[in-house]
Scaffold this active site. Structure first.
Site, PDB file in Angstrom:
ATOM      1  N   GLN A 189       0.699  -1.240  -0.126  1.00  0.00           N
ATOM      2  CA  GLN A 189      -0.010   0.087   0.058  1.00  0.00           C
ATOM      3  C   GLN A 189       0.758   1.401  -0.067  1.00  0.00           C
ATOM      4  OE1 GLN A 189      -3.543   2.339   2.585  1.00  0.00           O
ATOM      5  NE2 GLN A 189      -2.880   0.152   3.071  1.00  0.00           N
ATOM      6  N   LYS A 192      16.302 -10.369 -10.675  1.00  0.00           N
ATOM      7  CA  LYS A 192      17.236 -11.259  -9.942  1.00  0.00           C
ATOM      8  C   LYS A 192      18.005 -12.086 -11.103  1.00  0.00           C
ATOM      9  CE  LYS A 192      15.928 -11.226  -5.327  1.00  0.00           C
ATOM     10  NZ  LYS A 192      15.130 -12.292  -4.378  1.00  0.00           N
ATOM     11  N   VAL A 245       7.732  -3.860   7.990  1.00  0.00           N
ATOM     12  CA  VAL A 245       6.709  -2.801   8.929  1.00  0.00           C
ATOM     13  C   VAL A 245       5.393  -2.989   8.206  1.00  0.00           C
ATOM     14  CG1 VAL A 245       6.190  -0.726   9.445  1.00  0.00           C
ATOM     15  CG2 VAL A 245       8.158  -1.496  10.168  1.00  0.00           C
ATOM     16  N   GLU A 273       1.318  -1.222   8.215  1.00  0.00           N
ATOM     17  CA  GLU A 273       0.227  -0.135   8.593  1.00  0.00           C
ATOM     18  C   GLU A 273       0.366  -0.012  10.292  1.00  0.00           C
ATOM     19  OE1 GLU A 273      -1.495   2.401   7.080  1.00  0.00           O
ATOM     20  OE2 GLU A 273      -1.735   3.132   9.129  1.00  0.00           O
ATOM     21  N   ASP A 291       0.521   3.922   5.987  1.00  0.00           N
ATOM     22  CA  ASP A 291       0.672   3.498   4.598  1.00  0.00           C
ATOM     23  C   ASP A 291       0.529   4.556   3.527  1.00  0.00           C
ATOM     24  OD1 ASP A 291       1.636   0.966   4.713  1.00  0.00           O
ATOM     25  OD2 ASP A 291      -0.075  -0.055   4.869  1.00  0.00           O
ATOM     26  N   GLY A 333      -8.168  20.736  20.488  1.00  0.00           N
ATOM     27  CA  GLY A 333      -7.927  22.206  20.181  1.00  0.00           C
ATOM     28  C   GLY A 333      -8.620  23.078  21.289  1.00  0.00           C
ATOM     29  N   GLY A 334      -8.668  24.473  21.029  1.00  0.00           N
ATOM     30  CA  GLY A 334      -8.940  25.128  22.351  1.00  0.00           C
ATOM     31  C   GLY A 334     -10.648  24.878  22.227  1.00  0.00           C
TER      32      GLY A 334
END
Ligand code: COA
Length: 414
Positions: free
Chosen positions: A16, A74, A136, A138, A167, A245-246
């Protein structure tokens, strides 16, 4: 003309994170050549299949507007073809496990020898450091980047988000890095290395949580639901649905919530719109009452404010409640299900949700380009079948004749 017309991308991405990056570049007009292993291709072609023997939606929805060439990088002949492609491309993008391209013989030093103008862009799970060799996906990135520890409720475990910030979020970061490197190359004539670690991308998106980590040293975080009655420890806590937030916010239940898991509305108690909110929910008495009529007075009892709002929203559908509140400028928005988003006519009209035709799957729904350029509109075309453009690319991009193409096939290079 499209913004990135004339830019050729050698796309060695899979799953992804990388594919979202190159899909964006393709939507902006780049010629994206997806290199896939002969026989199997990108593993997501066969993952989470809903129809037998048909490219999965996982694959089709991440690989629009690309061309596909099969190539075994390869094999010797495959390496020769890959080298020729590097010579003819502006950018190579990959998100293999650490070291995979080096093991194939294509280190950054080697790529610069092949094409000094090449931009070599990679996604990895981690940057240099103790975790650099880890593979690794998501949710690992969401955990390692600070998203999981700050998501969920105070009394529950860490939670990962449905949004693929590890991702697709890192793919977005990488796309910006590539375009920036292309811009710099216009002036210097040189390519460069572009690297995005998923941990870094997630942490960047969790920037405000690192802000809060430092604010903690100077007292409790008053906008968090732990204030004033809960406990703060030494790290940024999980904020539930608090708006952060505020302006305090929360998700409240609406009519029908017992049957519909998405009958909820997000409501923000913005000071400037408080009068309209209080009148809408029939709590005009708050307006004269010093216990309620200032943000400071309400702050320690926000749970009661939202309980009162919810008593009112429980009598309305989320859309009815939104209509009333929007009329008095209260910031709010419905919790929309994927079904509702799929059917939303406004998203269809802007091309953010599109229907795409596919030769073996038929019509399916996808998310189009969310970034709108007025002079470079995006058309979503279907993902390629495995190796659909192998011959065309060998012939038109590399100038190979029919005999050379046949030989590459015989050798198992393509
Ligand atoms: N021809 C020949 N070999 C090819 C090939 C081709 N066209 N395309 C891939 N391969 C090889 C690779 O070289 C690698 O071989 P190696 O192990 O001998 O070096 C092998 O296929 C598999 O690649 P790998 O990346 O290790 O796949 P994986 O399935 O084991 O791991 C990830 C998948 C996603 C975990 C891993 O790629 C990763 O950590 N990527 C970086 C982080 C990332 O983007 N994660 C998010 C994915 S959404």
């Amino acid at each position: 003309m499209k913004a990135l017309e004339g830019v050729r991308i050698l796309d060695m991405t899979h799953v992804q994170s990388g594919p979202t990056c190159t899909q964006l570049l393709a939507w902006f007009g780049a010629d994206v050549i997806k290199v896939e292993r002969p026989g199997t291709g990108d593993p997501t072609r066969a993952q989470l299949r809903d129809l037998p023997d048909v490219d999965s939606l996982y694959f089709t929805m991440l690989n629009h507007n690309k061309r596909s060439i099969t190539l075994n990088t390869k094999r010797d002949k495959g390496k020769d073809i890959f080298t020729s492609l590097i010579q003819r491309c502006d950018v190579i993008v990959e998100n293999f496990a650490p070291g995979a391209l080096d093991r194939m013989g294509f280190s950054w030093e080697r790529m610069q020898q092949i094409n000094p103008k090449i931009i070599y862009a990679s996604v990895k799970g981690f940057g240099p450091g103790p975790y650099e060799d880890l593979k690794v996906y998501e949710n690992v990135a969401q955990c390692a980047g600070g998203a999981a520890s700050t998501t969920g409720f105070d009394d529950g475990p860490p939670v990962v988000a449905g949004a693929q910030i590890g991702d697709s979020g890192t793919g977005l970061h990488l796309a910006l890095g590539i375009v920036t490197a292309l811009f710099q190359r216009e002036k210097t004539g040189r390519g460069q290395r572009v690297e995005c670690a998923m941990q870094d991308g997630v942490l960047n998106l969790c920037r405000v949580k690192l802000r809060d980590q430092q604010r903690l040293a100077h007292g409790p975080l008053k906008e968090y639901p732990q204030y004033p009655n809960g406990t703060f420890h030494d790290a940024t806590p999980r904020a539930g649905n608090a708006s952060g937030g505020g302006q305090p916010g929360w998700i409240v239940k609406c009519k029908g919530w017992e049957e519909d898991p998405n009958a909820y509305l997000y409501v923000i108690v913005q000071a400037a719109a408080f009068e309209g909110l209080a009148r809408s929910i029939r709590r005009e008495d708050w307006l004269e009452d010093p216990e309620w009529n200032t943000p400071a007075a309400r702050l320690p009892k926000l749970d009661q404010v939202f309980d009162e709002i919810e008593k009112w929203t429980l009598t309305k559908t989320k859309f009815e409640a939104m209509e009333t509140l929007r009329a008095v400028d209260v910031p709010c928005g419905p919790v929309l299900s994927m079904k509702e988003l799929a059917e939303d006519p406004a998203l269809r009209a802007t091309g953010t949700v599109v229907e795409v035709d596919h030769p073996t799957r038929g019509r399916y729904l996808s998310v189009g380009n969310p970034i709108k350029l007025s002079d470079s509109p995006s058309e979503v075309t279907r993902s390629p079948l495995l190796g659909e453009h192998t011959d065309e690319i060998l012939r038109d991009v590399l100038g190979m004749d029919a005999e050379a193409v046949a030989a590459a096939k015989t050798e198992g290079a393509v």
